[in-house]
Design an enzyme around this catalytic site. Sequence first.
Site, PDB file in Angstrom:
ATOM      1  CD  GLU A 148      51.182 -29.995  25.950  1.00 39.57           C
ATOM      2  OE1 GLU A 148      52.302 -29.632  26.529  1.00 39.57           O
ATOM      3  OE2 GLU A 148      50.102 -29.462  26.022  1.00 39.57           O
ATOM      4  CE  LYS A 197      41.060 -19.485  33.991  1.00 36.72           C
ATOM      5  NZ  LYS A 197      41.909 -20.622  33.478  1.00 36.72           N
ATOM      6  NE  ARG A 253      55.564 -26.585  23.578  1.00 39.20           N
ATOM      7  CZ  ARG A 253      54.965 -25.553  24.324  1.00 39.20           C
ATOM      8  NH1 ARG A 253      54.763 -25.800  25.585  1.00 39.20           N
ATOM      9  NH2 ARG A 253      54.989 -24.259  24.115  1.00 39.20           N
TER      10      ARG A 253
HETATM   11  C1  LIG Z   1      51.234 -26.559  25.030  1.00 41.27           C
HETATM   12  C2  LIG Z   1      50.044 -26.240  25.604  1.00 41.27           C
HETATM   13  N1  LIG Z   1      49.157 -27.105  26.012  1.00 41.27           N
HETATM   14  C3  LIG Z   1      47.899 -26.963  26.360  1.00 41.27           C
HETATM   15  C4  LIG Z   1      47.333 -25.643  26.154  1.00 41.27           C
HETATM   16  C5  LIG Z   1      45.853 -25.405  26.628  1.00 41.27           C
HETATM   17  N2  LIG Z   1      45.897 -24.324  27.607  1.00 41.27           N
HETATM   18  C6  LIG Z   1      45.180 -23.147  27.253  1.00 41.27           C
HETATM   19  S1  LIG Z   1      45.244 -21.991  28.647  1.00 41.27           S
HETATM   20  C7  LIG Z   1      45.576 -23.556  29.634  1.00 41.27           C
HETATM   21  C8  LIG Z   1      45.675 -23.125  31.054  1.00 41.27           C
HETATM   22  C9  LIG Z   1      46.647 -22.169  31.525  1.00 41.27           C
HETATM   23  O1  LIG Z   1      46.643 -22.123  33.080  1.00 41.27           O
HETATM   24  P1  LIG Z   1      47.353 -20.722  33.576  1.00 41.27           P
HETATM   25  O2  LIG Z   1      48.650 -20.597  32.993  1.00 41.27           O
HETATM   26  O3  LIG Z   1      47.211 -20.872  35.313  1.00 41.27           O
HETATM   27  O4  LIG Z   1      46.450 -19.443  33.299  1.00 41.27           O
HETATM   28  P2  LIG Z   1      44.904 -19.149  33.642  1.00 41.27           P
HETATM   29  O5  LIG Z   1      44.013 -19.593  32.818  1.00 41.27           O
HETATM   30  O6  LIG Z   1      44.794 -19.906  34.894  1.00 41.27           O
HETATM   31  O7  LIG Z   1      45.121 -17.712  33.649  1.00 41.27           O
HETATM   32  C10 LIG Z   1      45.869 -24.568  28.973  1.00 41.27           C
HETATM   33  C11 LIG Z   1      46.017 -26.047  29.433  1.00 41.27           C
HETATM   34  C12 LIG Z   1      48.161 -24.610  25.652  1.00 41.27           C
HETATM   35  N3  LIG Z   1      47.835 -23.426  25.449  1.00 41.27           N
HETATM   36  N4  LIG Z   1      49.307 -24.931  25.310  1.00 41.27           N
END
Ligand SMILES: Cc1ncc(C[n+]2csc(CCOP(=O)(O)OP(=O)(O)O)c2C)c(N)n1
Length: 639
Positions: A378, A289, A406
């Site tokens: 969630e 990342k 959710r």
């Molecule tokens: C249902 C939900 N909960 C929380 C979030 C907040 N959120 C946005 S990006 C993220 C992390 C995503 O991690 P990953 O899929 O590994 O992608 P990366 O950013 O590491 O590339 C979170 C928790 C969300 N978008 N949707």
Amino acid sequence: MMKINPGPHLKKIQYPAQLREIAEEDLVKVTSELRQYIIDTVSVYGGHFGASLGVIELTVALHYAFNTPSDQIVWDVGHQAYGHKILTGRRDRFHTNRLYKGLSGFPKRSESEYDAFGVGHSSTSISAALGMAVASQLKGENDKQHIAVIGDGALTGGMAFEGLNHAGVANANIIVVLNDNCMSIDPNVGALKEYLTDITTSPTYNKFKADVWKALDKLSKLGQVSQDIISKVHDTLKGGLLRHSNLFEALGFRYFGPVDGHDVNHLVKIFNDLKRIPGPKLLHCITVKGKGFAPAEKDQTKWHAPGLFDKVTGEIYKSASGGAQPPKYQDVFGNTLVELAQNNKKIVGVTPAMPSGSSMNIMMKAMPDRAFDVGIAEQHAVTFSAGLATQGMVPFCNIYSTFMQRAYDQVVHDVALQNLHVVFCMDRAGLAGADGPTHHGMLDIPYMRCVPNMVVSAPMNEEELRNLMYTASLDKNAGPFSIRYPRGNGVLIDWKRPFAELEIGKGRKLSEGDDIAILSFGTAGNLAAVAVRNLAKENVSAAHYDMRFVKPIDEAILHEVFRKYRHVITIEDGTVVGGFGSAVLEFMADHHYHADVVRMGMPDKITEHGEQNELYAECGFDAKSIQAKVKSVLGIKIS
Ligand SMILES: Cc1ncc(C[n+]2csc(CCOP(=O)(O)OP(=O)(O)O)c2C)c(N)n1
């Protein structure tokens, strides 16, 4: 407006068709120009950052190898899709990303035919891509490819597994690209993370994978090989893979990898191979990342969405406003929770993957045994809290208003029906701002208000938030208790002031008045208070009540209001459909009062993205609009 210049290769690419004309040996140059373009733009215009940098090579390889938009790519969450946007006709508008009336920060079907699916909430990509793949199957479009790009964080969400479970037997043409960077917003958590690390590092497994790759390589050199041969090879390999107990293979996927997600040429080759293999496939890519921007690689949480920064020094700029800033609501939540938990052993904290976003990280640091990051889950967060509550614990389950959607069945079925003592703290209630419609917390007042046993409350300021949290923690108030508060900060508060217990279902009168009553819920009360003061200067006498609770609602206040006033205005930071104003109207109807009630709040339409103040202004949600509304209701000419 600052002009961002694309590099010489990127300049030639408006759409993926032009990307595909570029020689394979020049793809590395395309990736570095694309990366630079994102750094240049986000540093001055803001937005998500590290995630897009981490998938640059994947993005270029996908659009190079696949025939988009006919082949469909679904980006999970979508915060990593900036490279995709730039390569799909939106480079010249990319500087408007997330700005009012500009490009959306997430893929959006109405914005581009290359955005196969609208996203923002995580873990939906596999289900959506599978739906597309099955539709293609039904339509006989057998060559069409459907690709879900999902992060290891998003894979912790239950929906991702529901999708995998179905896809594994659906025999449809789906490729899941697992973008494994070991990070969610904060470091990823849970057993799955350990598993992914294990299969990445296990020597036996990797030796076996090397053999698989050799076999595949031979296949690809044969060119158009028959499905029959592929199936045979697969069956032979599958036995071996299962022996090494690969989770994805066990679920019916063909698992490939782990591969270096930053080797664009290798990725192109792999994608071209995968195209020829029918059925569900998963490619495990290892990425970093923030790749290519050293500070972002180093502090990945901070650079998830850093705000504006100096692209040379990596300094993140502080917001311009000087002087002492009031604390953010989320920090008041985090600090108050620790304070309450220090005096009450039963209190625990639960967050689904938002330790930094909700400030639950304050408790996770202070009391690591009593605060839990459960992953992007969630539903699990709510039912896990319910389980804790059955054993006498008092969980504070913090979920953004939009993400709580959710977990609605869990709120109803697991908590409310059993009248369990779970405190729901809903951050980002109201308009979220630049993240836009997928992230606005518009619906929680109606959806919480109709749940039996649920207390529905909202503080007008940070001090009230502390008092509501304290009140919610008390044994005598055991039962489901929800508290909503917005993004951002409100007023300076005195942290030393002792907690005050608030009476549940009781509001307060903030000012007396004769002409009209304004009833507010939550932080909207601050706008109402300004409006009341300004109206007084124009000899309009408005009473103001801060209701604090929508459920139970303060009936004594409502009787007083409907007996005294012919004109009533309600104001809330949420949809006007079924919310606080509706509760007041229901009371009026049930008690046979007759008054002219005007509801102010968010209109029943999709409010797009932009700065919070721009969006609130668009919705007529400010002190001036309240003043104008009061005058028009009273028939006073508006000057
Ligand atoms: C249902 C939900 N909960 C929380 C979030 C907040 N959120 C946005 S990006 C993220 C992390 C995503 O991690 P990953 O899929 O590994 O992608 P990366 O950013 O590491 O590339 C979170 C928790 C969300 N978008 N949707």
